[in-house]
Design an enzyme around this catalytic site. Sequence first.
Site, short mmCIF file in Angstrom:
data_model
loop_
_atom_site.label_atom_id
_atom_site.label_comp_id
_atom_site.label_asym_id
_atom_site.label_seq_id
_atom_site.Cartn_x
_atom_site.Cartn_y
_atom_site.Cartn_z
N ASP A 1 -5.06 37.27 68.40
CA ASP A 1 -5.75 36.03 68.75
C ASP A 1 -6.52 36.22 70.06
O ASP A 1 -6.62 35.30 70.86
CB ASP A 1 -4.80 34.84 68.84
N HIS B 1 -0.31 33.19 65.14
CA HIS B 1 0.08 33.10 66.55
C HIS B 1 1.29 32.20 66.80
O HIS B 1 1.18 31.21 67.52
CB HIS B 1 -1.10 32.69 67.43
N LYS C 1 -9.35 30.42 56.46
CA LYS C 1 -8.69 29.94 57.69
C LYS C 1 -8.73 28.43 57.76
O LYS C 1 -9.80 27.82 57.65
CB LYS C 1 -9.40 30.53 58.91
ZN LIG Z 1 -7.40 32.25 66.93
#
Ligand SMILES: [Zn+2]
Length: 336
Positions: A244, A171, A99
Amino acid sequence: MKQITIPLPDDFHIHLRQGDALREYAKTASLQFGRVLAMPNTVPPLTTPEQLKKYREEILDATSATAPHFEVYLTFKLNKNYSENELTELRKQGAIAAKYYPFGVTTNSQDGIKNIEDLYPTISLLEKLNFVLCLHGEEPNAFCLDREKEFLKHLSKLAKEFPNLRIVLEHISSAEAAEAVLNLPATVAATITVHHLILTLDDIIGDSLMPHHFCKPLPKFPKDRDAVRAVAFSGNPKFFLGTDSAPHTKEKKECCCGAAGVYSAPVAIPILITEFENAGKLELLENFVAGFGADFYGLPRQTKKITYIKENQKIPETVDGSVPLYAGTEILYSPL
Ligand SMILES: [Zn+2]
């Protein structure tokens, strides 16, 4: 429709936090989802195999009694370059994705990297070792509503430089991001949250200040929400659910300098059923919540099922010490 049975959903982007709170958030998530991909922005961030091992054990310990089938996949934070050996060890502890958070864009990202190109040596190894790269795609110094749009140049460049690397733009919240993902090769996908399908900036600051809707990236204009809805309801396999869900305690949201994040895990699936139903796209729900994401990540599709019935569900004012999306209101579906 009176009831609907779907595969137990996957959530390819969730924050389970840490410490005592983790136990509650993980337990709640395990009742909604069969599998989750947990994000690494704890304090300190998840970056080592030892940390991943412990984190995974904590989550499974919290959920084993109530949801023994619950599976956890992990990410680690790209805040330095990793060796091939380190990446292999992270994989052994359940990491399937790395990430990337740009410096300072969201919760616990003050250790983020300022220039993603500094990470190209590691990104090249991610490609080689078949990891997924998850991007928080916001350009830190741009105007808040333009941050996602301004980040897209990095996405295009990554897709070009690393043609075999699977990349997820997380997202998505803007028409430009939806368009970019549509136009990039099949190696580039996007997660879509429940709240970005529903909210615009009006729902945060349009009337009174709504701290529990405040999140990053910010919900934007109606045209942006419409564009996100259009790709979510399109049946295109590049777009799948990553909630999320990002709980913070009530106190951390209702204060000066409130934290960013919407706690959607407790209500995500019933709300999605309603949204897909209202859009006349209910037949596409299954792939969105339990198909395309698994395919993209190279995981087998979920075989366990869950049934929701059309029966009003009153959402409590707080769940696990945090205020969930739609708190205090009624939603249309409940798990059987
Ligand atoms: Zn997140």
